[in-house]
Structures are given as structure tokens and as C-alpha cells.
Design a protein around this motif. Sequence first.
Motif, mmCIF file in Angstrom:
data_model
loop_
_atom_site.group_PDB
_atom_site.id
_atom_site.type_symbol
_atom_site.label_atom_id
_atom_site.label_comp_id
_atom_site.label_asym_id
_atom_site.label_seq_id
_atom_site.Cartn_x
_atom_site.Cartn_y
_atom_site.Cartn_z
ATOM 1 N N SER A 1 3.934 -8.634 -36.054
ATOM 2 C CA SER A 1 3.804 -7.484 -36.961
ATOM 3 C C SER A 1 3.495 -7.923 -38.378
ATOM 4 C CB SER A 1 5.110 -6.687 -36.981
ATOM 5 O OG SER A 1 5.340 -6.085 -35.754
ATOM 6 N N ILE B 1 9.825 0.337 -41.164
ATOM 7 C CA ILE B 1 10.564 -0.622 -40.325
ATOM 8 C C ILE B 1 10.530 -2.002 -40.985
ATOM 9 C CG2 ILE B 1 10.540 -1.844 -38.093
ATOM 10 C CD1 ILE B 1 9.468 0.754 -36.835
ATOM 11 N N VAL C 1 10.846 -5.492 -40.160
ATOM 12 C CA VAL C 1 10.894 -6.350 -38.970
ATOM 13 C C VAL C 1 11.710 -7.622 -39.203
ATOM 14 C CG1 VAL C 1 8.797 -5.532 -37.819
ATOM 15 C CG2 VAL C 1 8.612 -7.314 -39.544
ATOM 16 N N MET D 1 15.274 -6.701 -38.699
ATOM 17 C CA MET D 1 15.508 -6.423 -37.281
ATOM 18 C C MET D 1 15.599 -7.737 -36.490
ATOM 19 S SD MET D 1 13.424 -3.403 -35.465
ATOM 20 C CE MET D 1 11.879 -4.216 -35.231
ATOM 21 N N ALA E 1 18.267 -5.299 -33.102
ATOM 22 C CA ALA E 1 17.143 -4.432 -32.765
ATOM 23 C C ALA E 1 17.503 -3.331 -31.778
ATOM 24 C CB ALA E 1 16.011 -5.291 -32.200
ATOM 25 N N GLN F 1 17.817 -0.257 -32.249
ATOM 26 C CA GLN F 1 16.994 0.952 -32.465
ATOM 27 C C GLN F 1 15.514 0.721 -32.156
ATOM 28 O OE1 GLN F 1 18.773 3.684 -33.135
ATOM 29 N NE2 GLN F 1 20.510 2.253 -33.091
ATOM 30 N N TRP F 2 15.184 -0.518 -31.876
ATOM 31 C CA TRP F 2 13.765 -0.864 -31.618
ATOM 32 C C TRP F 2 13.437 -0.552 -30.153
ATOM 33 C CZ3 TRP F 2 9.283 -1.075 -33.573
ATOM 34 C CH2 TRP F 2 8.287 -1.934 -33.168
ATOM 35 N N ASN F 3 13.106 0.707 -29.934
ATOM 36 C CA ASN F 3 12.796 1.126 -28.566
ATOM 37 C C ASN F 3 11.378 1.716 -28.504
ATOM 38 O OD1 ASN F 3 13.001 3.717 -29.627
ATOM 39 N ND2 ASN F 3 15.186 3.842 -29.118
ATOM 40 N N ALA G 1 10.608 4.513 -30.974
ATOM 41 C CA ALA G 1 10.397 4.010 -32.334
ATOM 42 C C ALA G 1 9.033 3.328 -32.438
ATOM 43 C CB ALA G 1 11.506 3.022 -32.696
ATOM 44 N N PHE G 2 8.671 2.640 -31.376
ATOM 45 C CA PHE G 2 7.382 1.940 -31.338
ATOM 46 C C PHE G 2 6.232 2.954 -31.438
ATOM 47 C CE2 PHE G 2 3.916 -0.187 -28.958
ATOM 48 C CZ PHE G 2 3.878 -1.400 -29.627
ATOM 49 N N PRO H 1 9.891 -3.692 -27.954
ATOM 50 C CA PRO H 1 10.786 -2.528 -27.952
ATOM 51 C C PRO H 1 11.365 -2.327 -26.553
ATOM 52 C CG PRO H 1 8.497 -1.821 -27.926
ATOM 53 C CD PRO H 1 8.477 -3.312 -28.061
ATOM 54 N N ARG I 1 14.450 -4.138 -21.887
ATOM 55 C CA ARG I 1 13.514 -4.690 -22.871
ATOM 56 C C ARG I 1 12.749 -5.837 -22.207
ATOM 57 N NH1 ARG I 1 14.192 -4.164 -28.385
ATOM 58 N NH2 ARG I 1 16.397 -3.648 -28.116
#
Lengths: 286, 449
Positions: free
Chosen positions: B161, B172, B174, B177, B186, B188-190, B193-194, B312, B318
Amino acid sequence: MQRKSTIAFFMALPLIALIATLVLYPAGYAIHLATLNKSMERFVGLGNFFFLFKRETFWMVVQQSCIFAITAVIFKALIGFVVAHFVHNIPARGQRKWRGMLLVPWVIPPAMSCLAWLWLFDPSYSAFNWILALFGIEPVPWTGHTGWARFSVILVNIWIGAPFFMIMYLAALKSVPEQLYEAAAIDGASWWQRIWYVTLPMMRNIIAITALFSLIVTFANFDIVRVLTAGGPIDTTHIFGTWSFRVGIEGYDIPLGAAVSLFMVPILAVAAVFILRDITRRGNES
Amino acid sequence: MPKTGPSSLSRRKFVATTAAASAVAVAAPYVRGAHAAGQLNIGFWDHWVPGANNTLTALVNEWAAKEKVEVKIDYITSQGNKNRLTIAAEAQAKSGHDIFAYPTWEPQAYANLLEPVDDVMEPLIKKYGKVNATVEYLGRANNKWIVVPATVGSQIKGPCSRIDLMKKHAGIDVQAMYPAGSAPKADQWNLDAFLKAAEACHKAGATFGIGLGITSDSVDTAGAIFHSFGAALVDAKGNITVKSDAVRQALDYFKKLAAVLPADAPAWDDASNNKWLVSGKGALIMNPPSAWAVAKRDAPQVAEQCWTHGMPSGPKGRYAPFLPYFWGIWNFGKNKPAAKSLLAALSQREAAEKMVAASAGYDLPSFEKLTDFKTWAEEGPPKGTLYHYPNPHNHQVLSIAAAPAPPKIAAQIYTQGVQTKMVVRHLQGEAMEKTLAWAASECEGFMRT
């Protein structure tokens, strides 16, 4: 006489051996492979061919190969014919220069020129799109959309192959006796009538042979599609050669890949029989 | 009467020594007997990183000098599938190199022509921990190891990213995270969110550079997202499972995502996402650190803002795309004991560390205790950008598209890019059920034996 033909045979032997090694053996081996099962352990006869008949993608490839080859050959022939006339009418002194320049696309190795075209069509950095953007025109997905991708691969094939037609037609034009044109002019023939009644009949055999040769080469094409689209998007630009490679080498199914590539043989054989029969018939008439 | 041929003698010595010394040192087992020296022909993958081949050559030469084996190495490029063509030719001819570097699916395609290497793998696993399930899935056949996971060429294709663009357009951070030197934060990094981030970045003109072609970068991303929904086209027993709710959910999600990807994504190849990142156009791509390495050379201002991190998570977990390379030995190879000894030597921590350093962090060993090399911690700019690349905290499941289908079927699903083609077909307006029917028909075609 007998002795002479024996000597001729021995002199031709190296070439016969070369053809046997590089053409007959691979062809025979391809036929052998096409009759094996996927793991190449069992003879399945025509099983691979029957399997292909049931696949939707295979019929799409047949259709695309025909569209690709026929469209490209028609345009190559038309462009070659027109350009050959232009070059023929250039005074002899400057003609060589033009002939040389017009042959450039044909003499550059296709893999190399295709890479240049790939950059021109590049999804992100297309030079064509850059020019279009200068005029406020939206970018064109040259290789990302079925219609445009087909257009692109055919365009490049025409660009590479048209000079071959041009040079063949130019040679044919030069062999048309000038007296025929003079006679036609005396009879009051128009430009179009001279083309239709003198030039075309005199070039018919060359046109037929060039078209046949080009049809075979275009059907068997690999590099242009492989480099530009690799058969995509969603398989809509695959032709026999590229799909055969994908199935056989990349898909680990060499017998099926061999079967795909062998499908070109009957299609081209039929075309060859018709065209060559026509040429022979005209030869006998004359 | 016992066999007394040179090969069996050396092999027995190798195996006996391996068993005895497995707890001590795996590199040592090849005992050079009277017949052990000889020639070893190796076909390695030609690395794209300048100088990486030299490091591998030096490691091989060091081993060869110690073992008095004459080695000949050919570096064979994967450009134009030259390595795969060579493998196919050698398999047909049953002659060629002793050791070959096999791309991801090749070991399964040629499983019956590969020498089992349990005697190499078992001591390595004891010493360096287990390998991930994808390596097992691809590297084992008939309950035996048929190849050794190679450090060189193995890669995770997670997100790379742009720190600045993700912060600015998607809100975000990164780096927060995935902080360098510590475990990911991470949760919340699903996938939701992606998708939101993808939409926001697309709106701002910093579109995510994810391809929908049929080359591996595109297929790997699609595969990981399908896995995150638990969506398999064919299950482990070989049943076609295309028409399942999980596949429908994955396809539905991907249609939304694809709508905010570049318009020509169906034409992308493995170079397209790299170019996208280097051009500064995109906020995220899915790639190993090769794109970042090129940016470091060609667009340092872009490289300084790159951060490699995890995928994510989806409803079923994951999943990150993992694409291993393998080293294997043809069963028609002429010097198998020496070949095994070399593979064991190249799999040692010290050797792997040198390979990782030579590739600027790109290459990955597959053993769980070999994810803490200082190269990943120190490479930059920005420093720590590769810390999470080898999945040091086992934060995500390393997966491959088309698994868990039986590998010979999965290989075809993968190489034909069935999942990305499904996405493109559905994206271009084909009804979901028609797309599923097409995919089911394709999978049915792959079942032939």
C-alpha cells in the motif's frame, strides 16, 4: 535417364532428411500424442477430439481462429494490392527505396514488433490513448475488451503481413505484358476496366497462392496473440496455436494441446484443396 | 544379497547419516564415499534480481568444494515459460538435469517422475518447524515429500500500500495497522474495509491496481478473496462445488470490487500492477516486494511511501496468496544422493538468509522458524516496510487459488484463471447463475484423467 534421377535423389537427400526430421517426425509425434490420455499412459484413440467437441471454449476458439485468419487475409490482400499499384506507378529510380521501406514490418521479427505494439496498446500507458486524450477522447481498452482486443490482434497481423502481399503482387504486376494495357487503352477501357479485365485475370494465380499461403500462416499464428493478449480477455482472442499452448503446456495436458493444434490440419487442407484445384483448372484451361 | 552398486551405497549412507544426525545438523548428512563424487546438473530459476543468481552459485560452489562434486548450473528464465518448457521436455525425454527448480504446480504434474525426499524434508521440519499447508498441498504426493520448498522464487503476494494515499483517501494508517517489529493490529482490516478503501481511493483517482487477467498476480488475489469466503470451485475430494452460497458471495463481493478497479483490469498481466505502483497512480497493489524494489530504483519518492502488509480478513478467515517454488530431483537423475545433500545444504538457515538478503527480501523460506531474518526488518525505505512480508506472526493463512481441489484439477483451474474469468464475465453483465454454470462446465472438463 535412370542414372540422372538417382543422382537427383541423392542430391535432394539432405533436404529430404531435414524435412523428415523437422517436419514429418514432429507431425507424427503430435498425432501420437493426441491419441493418448492426459497422463500419457493410455491410448484413447480419438477420445481427445470427441472431448473437445463438447467444450464451449473450443468452439469459441474455432470461431475466433476463422474470424482472425479470414479477416486478416482479406485486408492484407486488399492493402497489398493497393500499395503494390502505388509502388508500381512510382518511377523506377525511387521505387527501390519505397519497396525497402514498405517491407520493414514484414522483416522485423514478429515477437519484437509485437512488443512495440504491446506498448502502444498498454493498459496503463497506451501511446494511442495518450494521443486520444489530447483530443479529449476517452481511453480505449485496446486489449481489455473483447471487440477491441480482436481488432488489435487483427490490426497487428495485417500490419506485419500486408508487405508480403505487396511484394508478391508487385512481382505479378511487373510480369503483366505492357501490350495488354496498350490494347485495352486503344479499346477505350477505363482505369477500372483495365484492373478488372487485364490486371486481375493475369494475377489470379498469384493472388490465390499468396492467399492460401497467408491463410495457413495466419491460422497457425502464435506470437501476435500470445504477446498482445495471451488469449484474453476471457479467452476471446485465443486462436488454435495459443489455446493449444495454454491447454498443453500451461494446463499440463499435452495430449489435449496436441489435439487442439491438429484441428488446423483439416480446415487448412480443405482450403488448400479448393484453391489449388482452381489454380490447376485454370492452368489446364490456358 | 544386498545391492552393492555405487548409488545404493551412497544413498544408504546418506539416509543413515541423516537419521542419526537429524537433531544435530541437516547439512552434514551427505558422506562422500568412493563413488559419491561425480557430476550434478542443476536447472535453477533465473532470478530477476541482479546478483541473486551469484549468491546461489556461491552457495552451491561452497557445497561442491566440500563434497568434491562437480556441478553445472543452468539458470533458466521463466520468461516465455522457458523453464516450464524445459521441464516438460526433460519429463518426456526422461533425461536432463538432476535437480530442477519447479514452479508452483509442476511437482504435482510430474509427481511420478520425482524422487521422494522425505529424508531431506523430515530433518528440516524437525529443525526449522513445519511448513504451511500450501507447501504440503503442493509438495507432497502419495504421502511422500516429492520436492523441497525453495527459498528462491517463493513469495507472498499480499498488499503493498501507499502509506500517504491510504491515509489521505481511505483514512487508513497501514503502518499503525502493521507496525514494524511487532504483531499486527489489524482486527478491523476486513473485506468490507478493503472495499470501502478501494471505493474511496478510486473516487480520489488513486485506484487500487488489482488485475483481473489470467496471470498469477490476478489469479492469486482472486484465489485469496475466494478463500476468505470459504468459496471453493472443487472440493478436496474432487466434487464440483461451484454452485454454492460461498461462491455466490465471493462473486458478488468481487463484482463490487471490480467496479472500482482499472477499466482495463481484464487485460492486466503480472507487469501491469508493478507499473501501476511505480507510476504513482495507485494506492495499493497485490505483489511481493518486487514492485517496491523497482520503485526504489525508478521512483524513489513512491518507494518511500510503500508498506507491505497483510490481507484483509473475510467471513472464513484471513488468507494471503502464497506462491512457492520447489527444488526437486528427477527420478532419472544420475546423482541422487549428492542432489539430496545439496538440497539439504541450501535449505539451512544460513543459506536461506543469504538468499533472502541477495534478493532484497523477495525470496521466502517456507519453514515457520525462518521468518525472522534481519533483511526484512531492516530493508527500506521506509525502514520496516518488509517486516510483515514473511508473515512473521502467522497472522494469515498462506493459501493458493483453486485449493483444496485435487492438485491436478486445481492446476488447471489456476492456469486457466477460472476465478478471474468468472469475475470478468459477471462484471460484464452475465447473470450469476450463467457464470456459475460456465465455471462448473469448465471444472468438469478438468476432471479428465
